[in-house]
Enzyme design. Structure first.
Site, mmCIF file in Angstrom:
data_model
loop_
_atom_site.group_PDB
_atom_site.id
_atom_site.type_symbol
_atom_site.label_atom_id
_atom_site.label_comp_id
_atom_site.label_asym_id
_atom_site.label_seq_id
_atom_site.Cartn_x
_atom_site.Cartn_y
_atom_site.Cartn_z
ATOM 1 N N ASP A 19 -8.039 -4.678 0.079
ATOM 2 C CA ASP A 19 -8.694 -5.491 -0.821
ATOM 3 C C ASP A 19 -8.550 -6.982 -0.654
ATOM 4 O O ASP A 19 -9.033 -7.967 -1.972
ATOM 5 C CB ASP A 19 -7.513 -5.487 -1.861
ATOM 6 C CG ASP A 19 -7.943 -3.488 -2.190
ATOM 7 O OD1 ASP A 19 -9.573 -3.872 -2.536
ATOM 8 O OD2 ASP A 19 -7.991 -2.821 -3.111
ATOM 9 N N HIS B 69 1.278 -1.352 -0.035
ATOM 10 C CA HIS B 69 0.070 0.131 -0.182
ATOM 11 C C HIS B 69 0.868 0.547 -0.035
ATOM 12 O O HIS B 69 1.905 0.454 1.057
ATOM 13 C CB HIS B 69 -1.044 -0.136 1.108
ATOM 14 C CG HIS B 69 -2.211 0.790 1.401
ATOM 15 N ND1 HIS B 69 -2.048 2.549 1.397
ATOM 16 C CD2 HIS B 69 -3.545 0.832 1.072
ATOM 17 C CE1 HIS B 69 -3.551 2.876 1.265
ATOM 18 N NE2 HIS B 69 -3.794 1.492 0.474
HETATM 19 C C1 LIG Z 1 -0.455 -0.716 -3.943
HETATM 20 C C2 LIG Z 1 1.299 0.003 -4.121
HETATM 21 C C3 LIG Z 1 0.570 0.084 -5.931
HETATM 22 C C4 LIG Z 1 1.690 0.675 -3.758
HETATM 23 O O1 LIG Z 1 2.392 0.709 -4.431
HETATM 24 P P1 LIG Z 1 4.016 1.605 -3.848
HETATM 25 O O2 LIG Z 1 3.977 2.292 -2.319
HETATM 26 O O3 LIG Z 1 4.501 2.932 -5.062
HETATM 27 O O4 LIG Z 1 5.221 0.601 -3.734
HETATM 28 P P2 LIG Z 1 6.633 0.566 -5.168
HETATM 29 O O5 LIG Z 1 5.530 0.122 -6.282
HETATM 30 O O6 LIG Z 1 7.000 1.290 -5.332
HETATM 31 O O7 LIG Z 1 7.009 -0.656 -4.729
HETATM 32 C C5 LIG Z 1 8.229 -0.818 -3.491
HETATM 33 C C6 LIG Z 1 8.758 -2.580 -3.590
HETATM 34 O O8 LIG Z 1 8.078 -3.191 -3.583
HETATM 35 C C7 LIG Z 1 7.851 -3.764 -4.267
HETATM 36 N N1 LIG Z 1 6.114 -4.134 -4.351
HETATM 37 C C8 LIG Z 1 5.350 -3.759 -4.225
HETATM 38 N N2 LIG Z 1 3.778 -4.166 -3.798
HETATM 39 C C9 LIG Z 1 4.419 -5.385 -4.533
HETATM 40 C C10 LIG Z 1 3.518 -6.330 -4.482
HETATM 41 N N3 LIG Z 1 1.889 -6.077 -4.105
HETATM 42 N N4 LIG Z 1 4.243 -7.773 -4.847
HETATM 43 C C11 LIG Z 1 5.141 -7.840 -4.949
HETATM 44 N N5 LIG Z 1 5.969 -6.563 -4.777
HETATM 45 C C12 LIG Z 1 5.672 -5.877 -4.345
HETATM 46 C C13 LIG Z 1 8.228 -3.999 -5.933
HETATM 47 O O9 LIG Z 1 8.419 -4.739 -6.152
HETATM 48 C C14 LIG Z 1 9.336 -2.725 -5.151
HETATM 49 O O10 LIG Z 1 10.145 -3.311 -5.181
HETATM 50 P P3 LIG Z 1 11.456 -2.457 -5.344
HETATM 51 O O11 LIG Z 1 12.236 -2.346 -4.332
HETATM 52 O O12 LIG Z 1 12.762 -4.815 -5.280
HETATM 53 O O13 LIG Z 1 11.842 -2.554 -6.775
HETATM 54 C C15 LIG Z 1 2.188 -1.648 -4.580
HETATM 55 O O14 LIG Z 1 2.172 -2.402 -3.431
HETATM 56 C C16 LIG Z 1 1.426 -2.664 -5.731
HETATM 57 O O15 LIG Z 1 0.765 -3.218 -6.629
HETATM 58 N N6 LIG Z 1 -0.095 -3.332 -4.830
HETATM 59 C C17 LIG Z 1 -0.574 -4.539 -5.887
HETATM 60 C C18 LIG Z 1 -1.803 -3.970 -6.220
HETATM 61 C C19 LIG Z 1 -2.620 -3.942 -5.354
HETATM 62 O O16 LIG Z 1 -3.459 -4.544 -4.433
HETATM 63 N N7 LIG Z 1 -3.486 -2.889 -5.244
HETATM 64 C C20 LIG Z 1 -3.884 -1.953 -3.721
HETATM 65 C C21 LIG Z 1 -3.955 -1.279 -2.508
HETATM 66 S S1 LIG Z 1 -5.246 -0.870 -1.970
#
Ligand SMILES: CC(C)(COP(=O)(O)OP(=O)(O)OC[C@H]1O[C@@H](n2cnc3c(N)ncnc32)[C@H](O)[C@@H]1OP(=O)(O)O)[C@@H](O)C(=O)NCCC(=O)NCCS
Length: 459
Positions: A399, A342
């Site tokens: 979710d 998140h």
């Molecule tokens: C929600 C989300 C977009 C938040 O992203 P964020 O805080 O911007 O984090 P980032 O996308 O920058 O990811 C940070 C690191 O964690 C990893 N990561 C983040 N979410 C991940 C997931 N669900 N599965 C695997 N790896 C994940 C990324 O690959 C990244 O790794 P790195 O440092 O080696 O590059 C992300 O966690 C995600 O895509 N989750 C899955 C979708 C989801 O459940 N969305 C609902 C949110 S309420």
């Protein structure tokens, strides 16, 4: 853009009248220090520090920056910018806390119902029994949508995306309820809020029924808000009750009620900020909420619980979980652990924690064995012990378990985002109300860094 940010902590300086005025607009600010921003040209802007009433975040008020130093700030995606002050919802992502009007959401979910929570969000306090009775009867009075609005649904193809129907119908409410906004008219704002919250269950049910070519079912005054939603979605007009037995109906309605409570508000995310920006032009509040619904529609926002179900179905059985986690950790194309991670929570999302228990109870109460729940629990168990997820602070989000619960109740995945929008409507309209009633309310107008062609002559 080579300026340096030099933080200097001073006590409030009486000569900085302008800053004091800005701080005075924010009654909850308890302390006023200043940060200094030094530009490469040598100019220094003295900017007040702002502190929230709860939590440890610190903010710099840059409202006078351009006047003081002739520069703007750049923050695409609002990674580092508070767009407003708000007294509605508090989130501490590191601790995994979410409070509505000061009350932890998981505690509220145990002891309240969705309409009480709606009252709390809109009014700032829990209702007395008399206030609740009045609020409940006002909501019930406004639950039916006008007959003419049914033609909106009739003119949509049955295959229309549920969110396409929802954005249009909710915007259409503005044709039936024109509002010439008076920022001082609290009664006008509350009336719009009550109408909006009241009509959402019937709109959501009609969207579902339209996809099946079924006629409208009207709400019943003896049902709760959540019971009415299920009744209007699933009952047959020639029967008077929900198709399943009373016990299952009550269990499903209770689960929906908790779903609505835990999705009711989540401070300044993309859809809520959209409602605020659209509403800041004094646009009709129903149209502003419709803009929020459009923002929620996208897979990066409201569509994640649908993606969780797809992922669980693809994994299939508990035995395939380890291989799936291996692909996630190897970052194989397009493989992410959906429902994990998140932007704000770097700890267990308190709402997910609650749903984890609830989903098991719902399935048991409805006598359903869903293999997806076993897969989800195994995924969580493995992920929470794995260094990849621990290091990145990736925990289940709201979710992760909600999709399994909604499906058990009979809500198709295509309707998941509609359910989210139905729940969030009270949050959106509360945020809109807070904004229009705020002293100094004015239109939002961000800046940009222009990177196009310089002025040139036509060929
Ligand atoms: C929600 C989300 C977009 C938040 O992203 P964020 O805080 O911007 O984090 P980032 O996308 O920058 O990811 C940070 C690191 O964690 C990893 N990561 C983040 N979410 C991940 C997931 N669900 N599965 C695997 N790896 C994940 C990324 O690959 C990244 O790794 P790195 O440092 O080696 O590059 C992300 O966690 C995600 O895509 N989750 C899955 C979708 C989801 O459940 N969305 C609902 C949110 S309420």
């Amino acid at each position: 853009m080579y300026f340096t940010l030099a933080f200097a902590w001073h006590s409030l300086d009486s000569s900085t009248v302008q800053c004091v005025t800005r701080l005075a607009l924010r009654s909850s600010i308890s302390e006023a220090d200043f940060a200094e921003l030094k530009l490469p040209t040598g100019e220094v802007a003295k900017l007040p520090m702002l502190y929230p009433s709860h939590g440890t975040d610190k903010f710099i008020d840059i409202g006078t920056l351009n006047k003081q130093a002739g520069v703007y700030t750049y923050d695409p995606g609002f990674q580092c910018t508070a767009s407003c002050s708000s007294a509605i919802t508090f989130i501490d992502g590191d601790k995994g806390q979410c409070n509505y009007r000061g009350y932890p959401v998981d505690q509220i979910a145990q002891s309240s119902n969705f309409l009480e929570v709606s009252y709390l969000l809109l009014n700032g306090e829990m209702p007395t029994p008399e206030e609740m009775q009045e609020f409940d009867s006002e909501i019930k009075q406004h639950m039916i949508i006008k007959t003419k609005m049914l033609s909106f649904f009739n003119s949509m193809p049955s295959a229309a995306h549920p969110m396409a129907q929802m954005t249009s119908v909710v915007a259409g409410l503005s044709a039936f309820y024109p509002v010439s906004l008076d920022p001082k008219d609290h009664k006008q704002h509350m009336e719009a809020a009550i109408r909006m919250v009241a009509k959402m269950p019937m709109i959501s049910a009609l969207i579902y029924r339209n996809s099946l070519g079924l006629p409208a079912v009207y709400p019943r005054s003896d049902f709760t808000y959540a019971e009415n939603l299920l009744y209007m979605m699933f009952s047959n007009p020639t029967h008077t009750t929900f198709p399943q037995n009373e016990k299952v109906f009550k269990a499903a309605a209770k689960a929906i009620d908790v779903f609505l409570i835990l999705h009711a508000d989540h401070e300044q995310n993309a859809s809520t900020s959209t409602v605020r920006i659209a509403g800041s032009s004094q646009a009709n509040p129903y149209a502003a909420v419709s803009a929020g619904i459009a923002s929620l529609w996208g897979p990066a926002h409201g569509g994640a619980n649908e993606a969780v179900i797809q992922m669980l179905e693809e994994i299939g059985t508990k035995e395939n979980v380890a291989e799936f986690v291996r692909k996630v950790k190897n970052k194989e194309a397009g493989v992410r652990l959906m429902g994990f991670g998140h932007r704000v929570y770097k700890n267990y999302d308190p709402r997910a924690k609650y749903f984890k228990t609830l989903v098991g109870e719902v399935l048991d109460g409805m006598d359903i064995q869903d293999p997806k729940l076993e897969v989800a629990r195994e995924l969580e168990r493995i992920a929470l012990e794995d260094e990849y997820f621990i290091k990145r602070k990736l925990y289940p989000n709201v979710d992760f378990y909600t999709g399994i619960m909604l499906r058990a109740i009979g809500i198709p995945t295509s309707m998941f985002t509609v359910m989210f929008a139905l729940a969030r409507t009270v949050g959106w309209i509360t945020q809109w109300k807070e904004m229009v009633e705020e002293k100094g309310f004015r239109i939002s107008r961000p800046r940009q860094i222009y990177i196009g062609a310089p002025e040139r002559k036509l060929p």
